[in-house]
Design an enzyme around this catalytic site. Structure first.
Site, PDB file in Angstrom:
ATOM      1  N   CYS A 115       2.497   0.041 -10.149  1.00 55.09           N
ATOM      2  CA  CYS A 115       1.784   0.641 -11.368  1.00 55.09           C
ATOM      3  C   CYS A 115       1.401   2.020 -10.858  1.00 55.09           C
ATOM      4  CB  CYS A 115       0.680  -0.313 -12.026  1.00 55.09           C
ATOM      5  SG  CYS A 115      -0.950  -0.062 -11.001  1.00 55.09           S
ATOM      6  N   HIS A 167       0.448 -11.229   9.687  1.00 53.11           N
ATOM      7  CA  HIS A 167      -0.903 -12.135   9.792  1.00 53.11           C
ATOM      8  C   HIS A 167      -1.553 -12.664   8.708  1.00 53.11           C
ATOM      9  CE1 HIS A 167      -0.854 -10.228  13.739  1.00 53.11           C
ATOM     10  NE2 HIS A 167      -0.640  -8.936  13.178  1.00 53.11           N
TER      11      HIS A 167
HETATM   12  C1  RB5 Z   1      -2.154   3.157 -16.424  1.00 51.51           C
HETATM   13  O1  RB5 Z   1      -2.413   2.138 -17.365  1.00 51.51           O
HETATM   14  C2  RB5 Z   1      -2.704   3.073 -15.099  1.00 51.51           C
HETATM   15  O2  RB5 Z   1      -3.756   2.803 -15.009  1.00 51.51           O
HETATM   16  C3  RB5 Z   1      -1.900   2.188 -14.226  1.00 51.51           C
HETATM   17  O3  RB5 Z   1      -0.690   2.507 -13.963  1.00 51.51           O
HETATM   18  C4  RB5 Z   1      -2.526   2.107 -12.849  1.00 51.51           C
HETATM   19  O4  RB5 Z   1      -2.598   3.326 -12.227  1.00 51.51           O
HETATM   20  C5  RB5 Z   1      -3.732   1.409 -12.639  1.00 51.51           C
HETATM   21  O5  RB5 Z   1      -4.337   0.764 -11.594  1.00 51.51           O
END
Ligand code: RB5
Length: 172
Positions: free
Chosen positions: A65, A98
């Site tokens: 993400c 590990h």
């Molecule tokens: C977007 O929702 C952003 O919050 C996500 O991609 C991420 O960075 C969260 O940890």
């Protein structure tokens, strides 16, 4: 190897690139989405990706993400999953060697594609080196109870999607 992969809308292009990258290297990839740039929620894809690993359908998982934080935390909520958030090669190696991590998490807005590709290669190639201590620790971690009733529950995050659909999130 069979790899389960997932991302949120922030890094869809990067995930698509990684699907290609892994396929070209001869891996079989289960792409859990998301598949476009429409705003969605990282826990949906962290959960889906981890479930394929937890059930044995996939050997290992990769989640991405923006920062890697949200999706790694979500991926870790699935039973038998040990997801490691990494932004360098050495941590990717350590996590597998590990801790026998079975999901690799990265932040597509934090870590460059070169490091991400190499961290993936390292994670897939590194063998877990079991010791008496690591075995005991991993058994303890895996024994922390999780809610089995939610496995495969496609509607678990529906309230967030509904809120978004009803304009509940400010536009960015
Ligand atoms: C977007 O929702 C952003 O919050 C996500 O991609 C991420 O960075 C969260 O940890």
């Amino acid at each position: 190897m069979k790899i389960s992969i997932g991302c949120d809308h922030i890094v869809t292009e990067m995930k698509n690139h990684l699907v290609e990258y892994l396929t070209e290297k001869g891996h079989e990839v289960i792409d859990n989405g998301t598949h476009d740039k429409e705003r969605t929620h990282y826990p949906i894809y962290g959960k889906k990706t981890s479930e394929k690993v937890s059930s044995g359908e996939a050997d290992l998982g990769i989640v991405v993400c923006g920062t890697g934080v949200g999706i790694s935390v979500s991926a870790n909520k699935v039973k038998r999953i040990r997801a490691a958030l990494v932004s360098d090669i050495e941590t990717a190696r350590y996590a597998k060697k590990h801790l026998n991590a079975n999901v690799l998490a990265m932040g597509g807005r934090i870590t460059g594609i070169g490091v991400i590709e190499e961290a993936i290669d390292t994670f897939l190639e590194t063998e877990y080196e079991e010791t008496e201590e690591s075995k005991k620790l991993i058994e303890k971690i895996d024994s922390i109870p999780m809610n089995e009733d939610l496995i495969g529950d496609e509607h678990y995050f529906d309230e967030f999607i509904e809120k978004w659909n009803n304009g509940g999130y400010p536009a960015k």
